[in-house]
Enzyme design. Structure first.
Site, PDB file in Angstrom:
ATOM      1  N   ASP A 146       3.636   5.085 -23.044  1.00 59.82           N
ATOM      2  CA  ASP A 146       2.339   5.569 -22.551  1.00 59.82           C
ATOM      3  C   ASP A 146       1.627   6.418 -23.611  1.00 59.82           C
ATOM      4  O   ASP A 146       1.278   7.571 -23.377  1.00 59.82           O
ATOM      5  CB  ASP A 146       2.539   6.373 -21.268  1.00 59.82           C
ATOM      6  N   ASP A 173       2.240   0.456 -22.008  1.00 59.23           N
ATOM      7  CA  ASP A 173       1.015   1.262 -22.054  1.00 59.23           C
ATOM      8  C   ASP A 173       0.763   1.788 -23.465  1.00 59.23           C
ATOM      9  O   ASP A 173       1.077   2.931 -23.797  1.00 59.23           O
ATOM     10  CB  ASP A 173       1.051   2.401 -21.033  1.00 59.23           C
ATOM     11  N   ASN A 206       1.091  -1.559 -17.284  1.00 59.31           N
ATOM     12  CA  ASN A 206      -0.039  -1.920 -16.418  1.00 59.31           C
ATOM     13  C   ASN A 206      -1.383  -1.798 -17.121  1.00 59.31           C
ATOM     14  O   ASN A 206      -2.330  -2.518 -16.804  1.00 59.31           O
ATOM     15  CB  ASN A 206      -0.032  -1.064 -15.146  1.00 59.31           C
ATOM     16  N   HIS A 299       4.123   7.398  -8.714  1.00 60.23           N
ATOM     17  CA  HIS A 299       4.662   6.031  -8.744  1.00 60.23           C
ATOM     18  C   HIS A 299       6.011   5.913  -8.051  1.00 60.23           C
ATOM     19  O   HIS A 299       6.850   5.093  -8.429  1.00 60.23           O
ATOM     20  CB  HIS A 299       4.754   5.514 -10.181  1.00 60.23           C
ATOM     21  N   HIS A 328       4.242   9.813 -16.116  1.00 62.90           N
ATOM     22  CA  HIS A 328       3.861  10.625 -17.263  1.00 62.90           C
ATOM     23  C   HIS A 328       4.654  11.933 -17.292  1.00 62.90           C
ATOM     24  O   HIS A 328       4.111  13.030 -17.129  1.00 62.90           O
ATOM     25  CB  HIS A 328       2.364  10.895 -17.242  1.00 62.90           C
TER      26      HIS A 328
END
Length: 435
Positions: A146, A173, A206, A299, A328
């Site tokens: 991410d 990500d 995603n 999530h 995160h």
């Protein structure tokens, strides 16, 4: 004495308070970066990055604004002296009103292990330098998911650049372009200083799925720009693949493509696991985007379906370590399987804290589950040094302002050395033979 205690107490209290870690504030998205060469010379390479491409080979990827620019890489072991050349291929894509530059891919090799190479793309622009991974232990992986393109991303990349790693693993990500295609170009420019020197091995998240109903393949940007060795590993999709390096078999799975027992990915995973030779690669790692074990409220339960389908395969195969992103924050589990502690289960690590613009996930479920060993909502990166066939050292380093501070570490013993893999041979054979 009582007076002395009263005088010291405020000082001691202040020291206790200030010693606690204070999470820093979010940072802004980075401005658009400009590559001075590609801006003034359309045929000059930009956004250069490298990845592993089969045994003793590496793939070099770059982009030009000139669609007539050739796709070849010159390379050698001395600066400015290129005794080898590799021809490649090129592609491009359109996305609504956006048209990409020409995206070039060329595979170079065979290359010597643990060796510095100098290379130049298409005979123009800057010379780059890469180092191939070693062929035997020890080997070090840098890990962060991410990433995004914020001030914290810059900090994370700077810290990764300081560690002596051989391969970078990114569990989804990447750019956070989110349909704005110029941000893919910006991300490529941002990571080029690191991604052009060591192999970056990535899988989709995603934010790579930029699908438009009935109009666009959701992963056209990602697949065009970040080509991984899926064909070399027998996969039919760039969204999942495997590779081997220095005694480690690494499987990169796709959380955002079909994964049930009737899917092509599931069939490929079974076939790939059946080929793993633990005498040659005693360590088995798996990465994907959405975590299966997550005690953060963000999530929560998002990975349950994939876990239900694939965890028995990974357990039977004796996977040592599973790494995910998406949430995160950082979290490390004990060895776990089917929701409970298991000495032959995998250690699960969530590390979706590279620096994304959406911020950190601060809220956790309490009490902390028994399987959860350490968790913290901070930006940072991980380092996995596999020392030998039996022991590896994992550390997570938070971005404490602009300093990299080790906040969690553990020695991990391989399941091969613990005897778990031998115990599971019959189970694995049974699982892999079922339809």
């Amino acid at each position: 004495m009582e007076v002395l205690k009263l005088l010291l107490f405020p000082t001691l209290f202040l020291a206790t308070v200030t010693a606690e870690y204070v999470r820093p504030l979010p940072r802004k998205t980075l401005p658009i970066l400009r590559d001075s060469f590609s801006r003034t010379h359309s045929s000059y390479p930009s956004q250069v990055h490298v990845s592993l491409a089969g045994d003793k080979h590496m793939r070099v990827t770059w982009i030009t604004d000139d669609n007539h620019s050739p796709s070849f890489v010159e390379y050698g072991k001395a600066s400015g002296r290129y005794d080898s050349i590799a021809e490649g291929e090129s592609t491009s894509y359109s996305y609504l009103l956006y048209s990409s530059g020409t995206i070039h891919h060329a595979v170079i090799g065979p290359l010597e292990d643990n060796t510095e190479y100098f290379y130049r793309c298409a005979g123009k622009g800057s010379e780059f330098q890469l180092k191939t991974p070693p062929s035997e232990f020890p080997i070090t992986f840098a890990v962060a998911g991410d990433l995004g393109q914020t001030g914290w991303t810059e900090s994370t990349l700077a810290h990764i650049d300081q560690c002596k790693y051989d391969v970078y693993l990114l569990p989804g990500d990447l750019s956070y372009a989110d349909y704005m295609q110029h941000l893919w170009d910006n991300f490529g420019t941002l990571v080029e200083p690191l991604a052009s020197t060591r192999p970056w091995m990535v899988t989709e998240g995603n934010h790579e799925k930029e699908s438009l109903l009935f109009l666009m393949d959701g992963f056209v940007s990602y697949n065009s720009r970040w080509k991984m060795p899926f064909k070399e590993s027998g996969s039919t999709s760039n969204l999942y693949y495997s590779f081997e390096v220095a005694g480690v078999h690494v499987i990169m799975l796709g959380s955002h493509t079909d994964y049930d027992e009737y899917s092509e990915q599931y069939r490929w995973l079974k076939a790939d696991l059946s080929k793993v030779d633990r005498t040659r690669t005693p360590w088995l790692l798996v990465l994907f985007h959405v975590p299966w074990y997550n005690s953060n409220k963000a999530h929560q339960g998002a990975g349950d379906d994939m876990k239900g389908a694939m965890e028995p395969l990974l357990y039977a195969a004796g996977v040592d370590l599973v790494i995910a992103g998406h949430v995160h924050a950082y979290e490390r589990s004990k060895r776990v399987y089917n929701g409970g502690l298991d000495p032959c289960g995998a250690v699960h690590i969530t590390i979706g804290d590279g620096g994304n613009r959406e911020g950190l996930a601060h809220r956790y479920i309490n009490p902390q589950p028994k399987w959860s060993e350490f968790r913290e909502a901070s930006f940072g990166h991980g380092e996995l040094k596999i020392v030998n066939s039996t022991h590896a050292f994992w550390s997570w380093n938070r971005n404490d302002d602009d300093e990299s501070v080790k906040a969690d570490d553990i020695w991990i013993t391989s399941l091969v050395s613990s005897g778990c893999v031998d115990q599971k041979r019959h189970e694995l054979r049974s699982v892999l033979m079922t339809s």
